[in-house]
Design a protein around this motif. Structure first.
Motif, short mmCIF file in Angstrom:
data_model
loop_
_atom_site.label_atom_id
_atom_site.label_comp_id
_atom_site.label_asym_id
_atom_site.label_seq_id
_atom_site.Cartn_x
_atom_site.Cartn_y
_atom_site.Cartn_z
N HIS A 76 0.81 -1.22 0.00
CA HIS A 76 0.00 0.00 0.00
C HIS A 76 0.84 1.26 0.00
O HIS A 76 0.34 2.35 -0.26
CB HIS A 76 -0.97 0.00 1.19
CG HIS A 76 -0.33 0.14 2.54
ND1 HIS A 76 0.09 -0.95 3.27
CD2 HIS A 76 -0.03 1.23 3.29
CE1 HIS A 76 0.61 -0.54 4.41
NE2 HIS A 76 0.56 0.79 4.44
N ALA A 81 -0.96 -1.75 -4.64
CA ALA A 81 -1.34 -2.77 -3.68
C ALA A 81 -2.14 -3.91 -4.31
O ALA A 81 -2.18 -5.01 -3.78
CB ALA A 81 -2.17 -2.15 -2.55
N GLU A 314 -0.46 -8.06 3.88
CA GLU A 314 -1.75 -7.54 3.45
C GLU A 314 -2.31 -8.34 2.28
O GLU A 314 -1.56 -8.86 1.46
CB GLU A 314 -1.65 -6.06 3.07
CG GLU A 314 -0.51 -5.70 2.14
CD GLU A 314 -0.30 -4.19 2.06
OE1 GLU A 314 -1.00 -3.53 1.26
OE2 GLU A 314 0.56 -3.67 2.80
N ASN A 316 -4.96 -7.63 -0.63
CA ASN A 316 -5.81 -6.70 -1.35
C ASN A 316 -6.39 -7.41 -2.58
O ASN A 316 -6.22 -8.62 -2.72
CB ASN A 316 -4.99 -5.47 -1.77
CG ASN A 316 -4.36 -4.80 -0.55
OD1 ASN A 316 -5.04 -4.36 0.36
ND2 ASN A 316 -3.02 -4.75 -0.53
N HIS A 323 -9.77 -7.29 1.71
CA HIS A 323 -8.94 -6.38 2.53
C HIS A 323 -8.66 -7.09 3.85
O HIS A 323 -9.49 -7.10 4.76
CB HIS A 323 -9.65 -5.05 2.77
CG HIS A 323 -8.73 -3.99 3.35
ND1 HIS A 323 -8.26 -4.05 4.64
CD2 HIS A 323 -8.21 -2.87 2.81
CE1 HIS A 323 -7.49 -3.00 4.87
NE2 HIS A 323 -7.44 -2.27 3.77
N ASP A 424 -1.99 3.24 5.87
CA ASP A 424 -2.93 2.28 5.29
C ASP A 424 -4.36 2.80 5.47
O ASP A 424 -4.63 3.64 6.33
CB ASP A 424 -2.77 0.93 5.96
CG ASP A 424 -3.40 -0.21 5.19
OD1 ASP A 424 -3.84 0.01 4.04
OD2 ASP A 424 -3.45 -1.34 5.72
N PRO A 454 -6.15 0.88 -1.42
CA PRO A 454 -5.78 1.07 -0.01
C PRO A 454 -4.55 1.97 0.10
O PRO A 454 -3.59 1.82 -0.65
CB PRO A 454 -5.46 -0.35 0.47
CG PRO A 454 -6.28 -1.23 -0.42
CD PRO A 454 -6.28 -0.55 -1.77
N GLY A 455 -4.61 2.91 1.04
CA GLY A 455 -3.50 3.83 1.24
C GLY A 455 -3.63 5.14 0.49
O GLY A 455 -2.95 6.12 0.81
#
Length: 469
Positions: A76, A81, A314, A316, A323, A424, A454-455
């Protein structure tokens, strides 16, 4: 450009080769205890080198994982991501820093890292036809044709063992009737064939590593070359690839460098994001501020030393909306799932496999075990906690067990701190499913429509903080 002296190991700058496999779990090499797969070359390098038993990826998804390794940043924090996305900025990388140091930098095989990271390489061989079905055919030519006046860094990336399995010289090497089937899959003929073909492709990866080693010895470069072997994510089977369990997020990781590193096994917890600063320190190159990882060079000569307290990962978008965030210690693994309403069955390529079809049939027949039913479970628990020493495969979720309540609270707090410090976020409108969750068929409506990364909300690509260590 002049080459600086490596102040730690020698007066001669070391060569570096990273062999990165596609879709191989941590325990699918012989040196990690797999008695079915044939990996003699990798096993030999592990015996003469250093095997890491707790190397954790930042994600179990190929392009975000590779970009993360190359840039030393969390997915992210790269702006890439999700699967098949590219970094938002021209980040410093292992290749760019070594190129600045005067190294010949080359790549051969699967690329999958976008356009900006190409700037770090003198030579790139990413033509699919030239690289061959397994992605390894240009490894030897790239090594032979390098600028021999300079030390070298090569990123040799295979397609093995990514689905689909194609017929090749290694097909039939492993006999289906002899393979052991994990508890998460159905112990039937089609599944055994599926696993055997997967092992065939791992053997091809191993074979080509052996060819490179032979050439290094012939050219007198073997003793001064640090060889690193790893994978980008877990095996392409249900409950493995894209998942936050060790079968998806833990990678085999072997370092070999004759007479320069100590032979043995390291139990130290490392994030594979730490590889970038480690390589640069070994080579005497400058580590940029953008790297969020830390060098574990000390482990190369002192494998018994400790390193990280925490590794983070993570999950994604990879074919499906997702998530998840994970924190792993040497003893525990904690998962926070922000999309618990969905089943967590794996990517489209795994859903099209004979192994998944067998699971579907067992579900219809009502004969699935709890471990096999995991991929169909919905809604899922928003949180999962596992004790690794007693639950190697993460089958027993300890959430709700009062004995582990303090551990649960502590790990969740640290994970949330990491998310905040690294910028994040959990967008409401994440990228949705592009494929069905029952057979991996493409969903025409909404196909190739991206949601919010995300991010993005916190401009995480501009944040270099690494979070708790």
């Amino acid at each position: 450009m002049s080459i600086g002296i490596n102040p730690t190991f020698d007066t001669i700058p070391p060569n570096i080769i990273v062999f990165i496999a596609d879709d191989i779990s941590w325990n699918d090499f012989g040196c990690y205890g797999n008695k079915d797969v044939q990996t003699p070359n990798i096993d030999g390098l592990a015996e003469g080198g250093l095997r890491f038993d707790n190397a954790i990826l930042t994600t179990s998804s190929c392009s975000p994982s590779r970009i993360s390794i190359m840039t030393g940043r969390y997915p992210h924090n790269t702006g890439a991501a999700e699967l098949h996305t590219e970094p938002k900025r021209n980040f410093s990388s292992i290749a760019s820093q070594l190129k600045n140091k005067g190294y010949h930098t080359g790549q051969a095989g699967k690329w999958h890292m976008g356009d900006l990271l190409r700037n770090g390489f003198d030579v790139i061989h990413d033509n699919g036809k030239a690289n061959g079905d397994g992605g390894e055919d240009m490894w030897l030519p790239a090594l032979k044709d390098r600028d021999k006046s300079r030390p070298f860094f090569f990123w040799f990336a295979s397609m093995d063992a990514h689905r689909p399995w194609g017929a090749n010289n290694f097909s039939g090497t492993h006999l289906p009737e002899t393979v052991e089937v994990p508890k998460t899959l159905v112990n039937d003929g089609p599944t055994k064939i599926d696993i055997a073909r997967y092992y065939d492709e791992i053997k091809r990866f191993d074979h080509h590593i052996g060819q490179v080693v032979t050439l290094l010895k012939k050219e007198g470069q073997y003793d001064n070359t640090l060889i690193l072997i790893m994978a980008d994510n877990g095996r392409p089977f249900p409950r493995d690839k894209t998942r936050m369990y060790d079968s998806g997020l833990k990678t085999p990781f072997i370092a070999h460098w004759p007479n320069k590193i100590k032979k043995g096994v390291s139990k130290a917890l490392i994030s594979i994001m730490d590889l970038a600063p480690t390589i640069l320190e070994v080579c005497g190159a400058e580590t940029p501020k953008s790297f969020q990882g830390r060098s574990f060079k000390k482990l190369l000569t002192n494998p018994a030393a400790s390193f990280r307290n925490y590794a983070f990962g993570e999950h994604n978008w990879h074919d499906h909306e997702a998530h998840e965030r994970v924190i792993r210690t040497s003893e525990y693994l904690y998962i926070l799932n922000s999309r618990p309403k969905y089943a967590n069955q794996g990517p489209a390529d795994a859903l099209k496999s004979p192994s998944f079809q067998a699971l579907k049939q067992e579900k219809i027949d009502g004969s699935l075990t709890e471990a096999q039913n995991d991929v169909f479970l919905k809604p899922r628990s928003m949180e999962e906690l596992f004790k690794l020493s007693t639950d190697t495969n993460q089958y027993d979720n300890l959430l709700g067990n009062n004995t582990y309540q303090d551990i649960h609270i502590t790990l969740r707090t640290i994970l949330e701190k990491w998310m905040i410090e690294t910028g994040d976020s959990i967008p409401d409108n994440l990228t949705g499913d592009w494929y069905t969750r029952d057979d991996g068929s493409r969903i025409e409506e909404g196909f190739q429509t991206r949601g919010v990364m995300p991010g993005l909300k916190h401009k995480a690509d501009l944040i270099d903080a690494s979070g708790p260590f």
